[in-house]
Design an enzyme around this catalytic site. Structure first.
Site, PDB file in Angstrom:
ATOM      1  N   HIS A   1       0.834  -1.205   0.000  1.00 21.31           N
ATOM      2  CA  HIS A   1       0.000   0.000   0.000  1.00 21.31           C
ATOM      3  C   HIS A   1       0.870   1.257   0.000  1.00 21.31           C
ATOM      4  CE1 HIS A   1      -3.102  -2.594   2.298  1.00 21.31           C
ATOM      5  NE2 HIS A   1      -3.615  -2.390   1.090  1.00 21.31           N
TER       6      HIS A   1
ATOM      7  N   LYS B   1     -16.023  -6.865   4.903  1.00 22.54           N
ATOM      8  CA  LYS B   1     -14.875  -7.336   5.674  1.00 22.54           C
ATOM      9  C   LYS B   1     -15.061  -7.035   7.154  1.00 22.54           C
ATOM     10  CE  LYS B   1     -11.399  -6.571   2.058  1.00 22.54           C
ATOM     11  NZ  LYS B   1     -10.157  -5.839   1.731  1.00 22.54           N
TER      12      LYS B   1
ATOM     13  N   ARG C   1      -2.171  -6.190  -8.251  1.00 19.19           N
ATOM     14  CA  ARG C   1      -1.150  -7.195  -7.966  1.00 19.19           C
ATOM     15  C   ARG C   1      -1.130  -8.283  -9.023  1.00 19.19           C
ATOM     16  NH1 ARG C   1      -3.519  -8.275  -2.123  1.00 19.19           N
ATOM     17  NH2 ARG C   1      -5.285  -8.292  -3.527  1.00 19.19           N
TER      18      ARG C   1
ATOM     19  N   SER D   1      -3.396  -7.448   3.105  1.00 22.70           N
ATOM     20  CA  SER D   1      -3.614  -7.262   4.541  1.00 22.70           C
ATOM     21  C   SER D   1      -4.051  -8.572   5.194  1.00 22.70           C
ATOM     22  CB  SER D   1      -4.668  -6.178   4.783  1.00 22.70           C
ATOM     23  OG  SER D   1      -4.209  -4.937   4.334  1.00 22.70           O
TER      24      SER D   1
END
Length: 160
Positions: free
Chosen positions: A18, A42, A91, A129
């Site tokens: 990040h 989440k 990614r 994360s």
């Protein structure tokens, strides 16, 4: 056209991947707003306030970065701060599919706000994360994945 860019995310917690995207955006845009978004899908480990504090501490070296939070739609936040660009990190191919859907919806909501995709550096292509939290939960070494203050905060969370 405004030169304000928004780098959104849940950042639970912020990782070196990040930070790389934020740093690179800060070199291109005169003002970068890091928007800590509340992702209802989440379950967060850190509160929004804790995430904001961690992000401020690790991005303080970038003078044009402002850290805020939002619980609404990203496009509404971007409009409210006068942003013309949303910066997203990619990614892998799997990220692209999801990001394309989000970008298409954002364009439908406001065609004046562009999305710029930034490819992550190879060393962060696997990093998320969720992975960091899982490794930290079992006392694995995360020192190469997050800044020291994030590593400490994670250890404190999992010691409780």
């Amino acid at each position: 056209m405004s030169k304000i860019a928004v780098v959104p995310g849940s950042f639970d917690p912020i990782t070196n991947g990040h930070i790389d995207i934020i740093e690179r955006a800060s070199k291109v845009f005169p003002e970068v707003r890091v928007a800590v978004m509340n992702n209802s899908a989440k379950r967060s480990l850190f509160t929004v306030e804790e995430r904001e504090e961690l992000i401020r501490s690790v991005t303080s070296k970038f003078p044009n970065v402002i850290v805020e939070s939002s619980s609404g739609l990203l496009i509404d936040y971007a409009r409210s701060v006068g942003a013309s660009v949303i910066v997203r990190g990619l990614r892998a191919i799997s990220d692209f599919e999801y990001e394309m859907q989000i970008t298409s919806m954002n364009r439908m909501l406001d065609e004046n706000i562009e999305t710029f995709f930034v490819m992550t550096k190879n060393q962060y292509s696997f990093l998320s994360s969720s992975i960091v939290k899982e490794v930290a939960k079992y006392n694995g070494d995360i020192s190469a994945l997050v800044p020291p203050q994030v590593e400490i905060a994670l250890k404190e969370k999992f010691e409780k």
